[in-house]
Design an enzyme around this catalytic site. Structure first.
Site, PDB file in Angstrom:
ATOM      1  N   ASN A   1      -0.036  11.708   0.420  1.00  0.00           N
ATOM      2  CA  ASN A   1       0.690  10.495   0.052  1.00  0.00           C
ATOM      3  C   ASN A   1       1.243  10.638  -1.364  1.00  0.00           C
ATOM      4  O   ASN A   1       0.689  11.396  -2.158  1.00  0.00           O
ATOM      5  CB  ASN A   1      -0.265   9.287   0.069  1.00  0.00           C
ATOM      6  CG  ASN A   1      -0.816   9.015   1.444  1.00  0.00           C
ATOM      7  OD1 ASN A   1      -0.106   9.079   2.426  1.00  0.00           O
ATOM      8  ND2 ASN A   1      -2.102   8.706   1.508  1.00  0.00           N
TER       9      ASN A   1
ATOM     10  N   ARG B   1      -6.561  11.133 -10.448  1.00  0.00           N
ATOM     11  CA  ARG B   1      -5.711  11.784  -9.433  1.00  0.00           C
ATOM     12  C   ARG B   1      -5.219  10.679  -8.511  1.00  0.00           C
ATOM     13  O   ARG B   1      -5.841  10.372  -7.523  1.00  0.00           O
ATOM     14  CB  ARG B   1      -6.521  12.830  -8.655  1.00  0.00           C
ATOM     15  CG  ARG B   1      -5.755  13.790  -7.818  1.00  0.00           C
ATOM     16  CD  ARG B   1      -5.358  13.226  -6.460  1.00  0.00           C
ATOM     17  NE  ARG B   1      -6.474  12.960  -5.589  1.00  0.00           N
ATOM     18  CZ  ARG B   1      -6.600  11.822  -4.886  1.00  0.00           C
ATOM     19  NH1 ARG B   1      -5.703  10.854  -4.968  1.00  0.00           N
ATOM     20  NH2 ARG B   1      -7.651  11.640  -4.100  1.00  0.00           N
TER      21      ARG B   1
ATOM     22  N   GLU C   1     -12.475   5.675  -6.079  1.00  0.00           N
ATOM     23  CA  GLU C   1     -11.121   5.883  -5.566  1.00  0.00           C
ATOM     24  C   GLU C   1     -10.282   6.663  -6.561  1.00  0.00           C
ATOM     25  O   GLU C   1     -10.241   6.321  -7.762  1.00  0.00           O
ATOM     26  CB  GLU C   1     -10.500   4.494  -5.344  1.00  0.00           C
ATOM     27  CG  GLU C   1      -9.308   4.469  -4.456  1.00  0.00           C
ATOM     28  CD  GLU C   1      -9.601   4.856  -3.016  1.00  0.00           C
ATOM     29  OE1 GLU C   1     -10.502   4.276  -2.399  1.00  0.00           O
ATOM     30  OE2 GLU C   1      -8.900   5.739  -2.503  1.00  0.00           O
ATOM     31  N   ASP C   2      -9.617   7.693  -6.087  1.00  0.00           N
ATOM     32  CA  ASP C   2      -8.635   8.434  -6.880  1.00  0.00           C
ATOM     33  C   ASP C   2      -9.160   8.950  -8.223  1.00  0.00           C
ATOM     34  O   ASP C   2      -8.472   8.878  -9.256  1.00  0.00           O
ATOM     35  CB  ASP C   2      -7.351   7.601  -7.046  1.00  0.00           C
ATOM     36  CG  ASP C   2      -6.532   7.608  -5.742  1.00  0.00           C
ATOM     37  OD1 ASP C   2      -7.065   8.070  -4.700  1.00  0.00           O
ATOM     38  OD2 ASP C   2      -5.377   7.165  -5.741  1.00  0.00           O
TER      39      ASP C   2
ATOM     40  N   TYR D   1       0.874  -1.180   0.000  1.00  0.00           N
ATOM     41  CA  TYR D   1       0.000   0.000   0.000  1.00  0.00           C
ATOM     42  C   TYR D   1       0.906   1.224   0.000  1.00  0.00           C
ATOM     43  O   TYR D   1       2.012   1.172  -0.507  1.00  0.00           O
ATOM     44  CB  TYR D   1      -0.916  -0.126   1.238  1.00  0.00           C
ATOM     45  CG  TYR D   1      -2.020   0.871   1.361  1.00  0.00           C
ATOM     46  CD1 TYR D   1      -2.938   1.072   0.338  1.00  0.00           C
ATOM     47  CD2 TYR D   1      -2.162   1.619   2.530  1.00  0.00           C
ATOM     48  CE1 TYR D   1      -3.961   1.994   0.474  1.00  0.00           C
ATOM     49  CE2 TYR D   1      -3.196   2.538   2.674  1.00  0.00           C
ATOM     50  CZ  TYR D   1      -4.084   2.719   1.637  1.00  0.00           C
ATOM     51  OH  TYR D   1      -5.096   3.634   1.776  1.00  0.00           O
TER      52      TYR D   1
ATOM     53  N   LYS E   1      -6.145  -1.249  -2.639  1.00  0.00           N
ATOM     54  CA  LYS E   1      -7.242  -1.011  -1.686  1.00  0.00           C
ATOM     55  C   LYS E   1      -7.951  -2.327  -1.381  1.00  0.00           C
ATOM     56  O   LYS E   1      -8.316  -2.609  -0.233  1.00  0.00           O
ATOM     57  CB  LYS E   1      -8.242  -0.010  -2.270  1.00  0.00           C
ATOM     58  CG  LYS E   1      -7.690   1.390  -2.384  1.00  0.00           C
ATOM     59  CD  LYS E   1      -7.842   2.147  -1.081  1.00  0.00           C
ATOM     60  CE  LYS E   1      -7.119   3.484  -1.140  1.00  0.00           C
ATOM     61  NZ  LYS E   1      -7.298   4.304   0.041  1.00  0.00           N
TER      62      LYS E   1
ATOM     63  N   ASP F   1     -14.085   6.970  -0.962  1.00  0.00           N
ATOM     64  CA  ASP F   1     -13.165   6.780   0.142  1.00  0.00           C
ATOM     65  C   ASP F   1     -12.320   8.029   0.396  1.00  0.00           C
ATOM     66  O   ASP F   1     -12.062   8.398   1.546  1.00  0.00           O
ATOM     67  CB  ASP F   1     -12.275   5.588  -0.219  1.00  0.00           C
ATOM     68  CG  ASP F   1     -11.241   5.312   0.813  1.00  0.00           C
ATOM     69  OD1 ASP F   1     -11.591   5.375   1.999  1.00  0.00           O
ATOM     70  OD2 ASP F   1     -10.088   5.052   0.446  1.00  0.00           O
ATOM     71  N   ASP F   2     -11.906   8.693  -0.679  1.00  0.00           N
ATOM     72  CA  ASP F   2     -11.041   9.876  -0.506  1.00  0.00           C
ATOM     73  C   ASP F   2     -11.772  10.987   0.229  1.00  0.00           C
ATOM     74  O   ASP F   2     -11.174  11.734   0.996  1.00  0.00           O
ATOM     75  CB  ASP F   2     -10.573  10.400  -1.865  1.00  0.00           C
ATOM     76  CG  ASP F   2      -9.753   9.357  -2.598  1.00  0.00           C
ATOM     77  OD1 ASP F   2      -8.754   8.911  -2.046  1.00  0.00           O
ATOM     78  OD2 ASP F   2     -10.154   8.977  -3.721  1.00  0.00           O
TER      79      ASP F   2
HETATM   80  P1  NAD Z   1      -7.342  16.971  -4.599  1.00  0.00           P
HETATM   81  O1  NAD Z   1      -6.652  17.121  -5.899  1.00  0.00           O
HETATM   82  O2  NAD Z   1      -8.813  16.784  -4.586  1.00  0.00           O
HETATM   83  O3  NAD Z   1      -7.009  18.239  -3.658  1.00  0.00           O
HETATM   84  C1  NAD Z   1      -5.742  18.801  -3.518  1.00  0.00           C
HETATM   85  C2  NAD Z   1      -5.965  20.200  -2.967  1.00  0.00           C
HETATM   86  O4  NAD Z   1      -4.707  20.757  -2.607  1.00  0.00           O
HETATM   87  C3  NAD Z   1      -6.607  21.167  -3.955  1.00  0.00           C
HETATM   88  O5  NAD Z   1      -7.607  21.902  -3.326  1.00  0.00           O
HETATM   89  C4  NAD Z   1      -5.448  22.083  -4.365  1.00  0.00           C
HETATM   90  O6  NAD Z   1      -5.874  23.358  -4.755  1.00  0.00           O
HETATM   91  C5  NAD Z   1      -4.685  22.118  -3.058  1.00  0.00           C
HETATM   92  N1  NAD Z   1      -3.298  22.570  -3.218  1.00  0.00           N
HETATM   93  C6  NAD Z   1      -2.405  22.223  -4.171  1.00  0.00           C
HETATM   94  N2  NAD Z   1      -1.280  22.923  -3.984  1.00  0.00           N
HETATM   95  C7  NAD Z   1      -1.456  23.721  -2.915  1.00  0.00           C
HETATM   96  C8  NAD Z   1      -0.646  24.654  -2.241  1.00  0.00           C
HETATM   97  N3  NAD Z   1       0.591  24.929  -2.644  1.00  0.00           N
HETATM   98  N4  NAD Z   1      -1.171  25.281  -1.161  1.00  0.00           N
HETATM   99  C9  NAD Z   1      -2.425  25.015  -0.728  1.00  0.00           C
HETATM  100  N5  NAD Z   1      -3.218  24.132  -1.335  1.00  0.00           N
HETATM  101  C10 NAD Z   1      -2.747  23.483  -2.406  1.00  0.00           C
HETATM  102  O7  NAD Z   1      -6.646  15.771  -3.885  1.00  0.00           O
HETATM  103  P2  NAD Z   1      -7.138  14.979  -2.581  1.00  0.00           P
HETATM  104  O8  NAD Z   1      -7.941  13.802  -2.970  1.00  0.00           O
HETATM  105  O9  NAD Z   1      -7.718  15.906  -1.609  1.00  0.00           O
HETATM  106  O10 NAD Z   1      -5.745  14.402  -2.081  1.00  0.00           O
HETATM  107  C11 NAD Z   1      -4.719  15.290  -1.701  1.00  0.00           C
HETATM  108  C12 NAD Z   1      -3.606  14.507  -1.040  1.00  0.00           C
HETATM  109  O11 NAD Z   1      -4.114  13.877   0.120  1.00  0.00           O
HETATM  110  C13 NAD Z   1      -2.995  13.411  -1.906  1.00  0.00           C
HETATM  111  O12 NAD Z   1      -1.614  13.394  -1.688  1.00  0.00           O
HETATM  112  C14 NAD Z   1      -3.599  12.152  -1.372  1.00  0.00           C
HETATM  113  O13 NAD Z   1      -2.754  11.040  -1.502  1.00  0.00           O
HETATM  114  C15 NAD Z   1      -3.771  12.508   0.083  1.00  0.00           C
HETATM  115  N6  NAD Z   1      -4.827  11.725   0.719  1.00  0.00           N
HETATM  116  C16 NAD Z   1      -4.517  11.089   1.874  1.00  0.00           C
HETATM  117  C17 NAD Z   1      -5.467  10.329   2.506  1.00  0.00           C
HETATM  118  C18 NAD Z   1      -5.140   9.629   3.789  1.00  0.00           C
HETATM  119  O14 NAD Z   1      -5.898   8.760   4.213  1.00  0.00           O
HETATM  120  N7  NAD Z   1      -4.061   9.985   4.446  1.00  0.00           N
HETATM  121  C19 NAD Z   1      -6.741  10.194   1.965  1.00  0.00           C
HETATM  122  C20 NAD Z   1      -7.047  10.870   0.786  1.00  0.00           C
HETATM  123  C21 NAD Z   1      -6.076  11.654   0.170  1.00  0.00           C
END
Ligand code: NAD
Length: 548
Positions: free
Chosen positions: A408, A156, A245-246, A102, A174, A268-269
């Site tokens: 991540n 994404r 997912e993603d 993972y 997953k 899930d996200d």
């Molecule tokens: P997303 O593309 O929907 O959102 C990303 C957000 O970050 C957007 O709003 C974008 O405008 C913002 N962003 C980008 N650059 C920025 C900056 N310099 N300053 C401020 N904001 C900025 O993506 P997401 O689904 O929300 O996922 C984002 C990250 O979170 C990914 O790396 C993903 O792997 C991680 N994630 C982790 C978990 C977990 O369980 N830990 C779960 C879901 C997503």
């Protein structure tokens, strides 16, 4: 709706086929009797081994590999030959193996998918080739009793952007967690990648790329494809759970909005991450003594993950007495274009609902000085945004600042564990999406917890399965968050850990599943007779990797 599975016993599979079918294969563990009966004498070395002996050999081999990606490939090959052995090894060493199957290694695997691809796993549905025939493709899947589909369009992938058909690593990973962490039988799991093209030009032009070499499909054709796919899932596998997912942000929110009241689906996200984030805030409150309603949360990112946490946090703050408007005032979002504020004209609906009536500010440091957050939650996909000055400001404003760097894989984390502790004089209550090793600092060893939705979705899926729920509701994720938070022990908290250790994933999944199923019954979404004891039922149905 019966999502249980009745497989033909090994006796019905004979000859070399037994060794090629990962669900039946026992390899060197086939007994002499079985070898005789199945017509495979001589096809294996003479000695009969136990599952544990086989697992010991695998472990030596995995540990002998030098890079995480090599370990990933070795385990994938093992799995293609013997699912039981794969599950046994990973389950017995969950803490060591999760980062391989993972996050973070799955991110590397997706980046390299077109180069490392060796054998089929999951279902690829191409918009260009299969539109109008998706039900037929689903029928090509060898399993007839699918219970859970995890689907991506690779829009994404983690924080790595559009990876097109390379995104298959995500549904595969997953669903591995469904089996390992919540005991959902492997044959109930179907990973799907919808190949709608990719806007990742280097990938599209890569001679080894395995997906369609077209630009990503959008708008109406994309919606129509998803409609066909989702309708087909319910025709071919009635009542199947679908986990999104993603997908990229706009698609993710559109899908959830459109289908959440039509089928048993969730994102899930958004929702799984929401429940994980809320659980983290609840347990962090046990360290800081501050209730959720006392937090001022600055979200860095306003995408699926941050908005998912924001949605559930606002609902949870309302349970503690704030009005919706008051709760929203305590959650401020910053995205790549600046603060999410009412004067912005570029905000889609899912962001607009959080827009605050305040002025723009130049950067994250200025926002911190102005908003004075108690918690900083990053899910931006941008590594290193929590700089030294940002974290020092959080430490100046708070005795115990909450710092969640959820992006991540590890390279995208907003800060490392070491930075979080060093720049807050060891006072941060820290969690990260990908795992970090314990950090010695100030005479203590800080063992940060992994704030990952893997603590939520496997148990949610199991709860939906045991109740036969027709829908997935917000209340289920709230119940999941509470169940997860309750599994964090005082000993965990003393080490600064606000999530359980990975080795306790199954125990967490039982509690989450029971909590989710209880909501399904209470809200009248369940279709199965209610078991007397939901926890016992969740534990009873869990798949245990043992040879029959
Ligand atoms: P997303 O593309 O929907 O959102 C990303 C957000 O970050 C957007 O709003 C974008 O405008 C913002 N962003 C980008 N650059 C920025 C900056 N310099 N300053 C401020 N904001 C900025 O993506 P997401 O689904 O929300 O996922 C984002 C990250 O979170 C990914 O790396 C993903 O792997 C991680 N994630 C982790 C978990 C977990 O369980 N830990 C779960 C879901 C997503």
């Amino acid at each position: 709706m019966d999502r249980s599975v009745a497989l033909p016993g090994p006796d019905e599979v004979r000859g070399a086929r037994c060794l090629n079918d990962p669900l039946f294969n026992k390899g060197t563990a086939f007994t002499r009797d079985e070898r005789l009966r199945l017509g495979i004498e001589g096809l294996l070395p003479p000695r009969v081994e136990s599952l544990n002996e086989q697992a010991a050999r695998v472990l030596v081999n995995v540990r002998g590999k030098t890079s995480p990606l090599e370990k990933y490939l070795y385990l994938s090959a093992l799995r293609a030959g013997n699912e039981t052995l794969f599950c046994r090894v990973v389950l017995d060493q969950l803490e060591e193996m999760l980062p391989i199957i993972y996050t973070p290694t799955v991110g590397e695997a997706c980046l390299e998918w077109n180069r490392i691809y060796e054998r089929p796993r999951g279902l690829y549905i191409s918009a260009a080739q299969h539109r109008g025939r998706i039900a037929q493709l689903l029928r090509n899947w060898p399993g007839r009793r699918v219970g859970i589909i995890v689907v991506t369009d690779g829009g994404r992938v983690l924080g790595l952007g559009d990876l097109g058909a390379n995104g298959m690593g995500i549904p595969v990973g997953k669903l591995s967690l469904y089996t390992l962490c919540a005991g959902v039988r492997p044959e109930l799991c179907l990973p799907v990648t919808l190949d709608v093209g990719t806007d990742n030009e280097p990938l599209r032009c890569d001679p080894l790329y395995l997906g369609e070499r077209e630009r990503r499909m959008t708008a109406e054709p994309w919606d129509a494809l998803l409609e066909e796919f989702l309708a087909a899932t319910q025709t071919v596998f009635p009542g199947v759970i679908v986990q999104f997912e993603d997908f990229n942000t706009a698609c993710a929110f559109r899908l959830l909005q459109r289908y959440r009241d039509r089928l048993c689906c969730f994102n899930d996200d958004v929702q799984g991450t929401g429940a994980m984030g809320l659980a983290g805030l609840y347990t962090a409150g046990r360290i800081t003594g501050r209730k959720l309603s006392g937090q001022r949360i600055l979200f860095v990112g306003a995408g699926e993950a941050c908005l998912g946490i924001g949605n559930i946090v606002v609902a949870a703050m309302q349970r503690e007495g704030w009005s919706e408007a008051e709760a929203k005032q305590r959650c401020l979002f910053l995205d790549s274009q600046g603060l999410v504020i009412t004067s912005r004209k570029d905000l889609p609906e899912h962001k607009r609902r959080f827009a605050q009536d305040r002025g723009a500010l130049p950067d994250l440091s200025a926002v911190i000085e102005n908003f004075k957050p108690t918690a900083l939650i990053g899910a931006s996909g941008k590594g290193g945004l929590f700089t030294e000055s940002v974290l020092r400001a959080m430490a100046r404003l708070n005795e115990r600042p909450l710092v969640f760097a959820l992006s991540n894989p590890t390279s995208k984390a907003e800060c490392t564990a070491e930075q979080a502790y060093a720049w807050t004089e060891g006072r941060a209550v820290f969690a990260s999406g990908s795992p970090f090793d314990p950090v010695p600092f100030g005479g203590r060893v800080h063992a940060p917890g992994q704030g990952n939705n893997s603590f939520v979705f496997p148990g949610v899926g199991l709860g939906l399965l045991i109740s036969g729920s027709r829908r997935v509701t917000d209340e289920m994720f709230f119940a999941a968050a509470q169940a997860l938070a309750a599994r964090v022990s005082e000993a965990d908290l003393e080490r600064g850990r606000i999530f359980p250790v990975a080795a306790r994933m199954r125990e967490v999944a039982v509690q989450v599943a029971a909590a989710v199923a209880a909501v399904a019954y209470a809200q009248d979404h369940a279709t199965r007779p209610r078991p007397l004891d939901l926890r016992a039922e969740a534990a009873r149905v869990m798949y245990e990797p043992q040879y029959a």
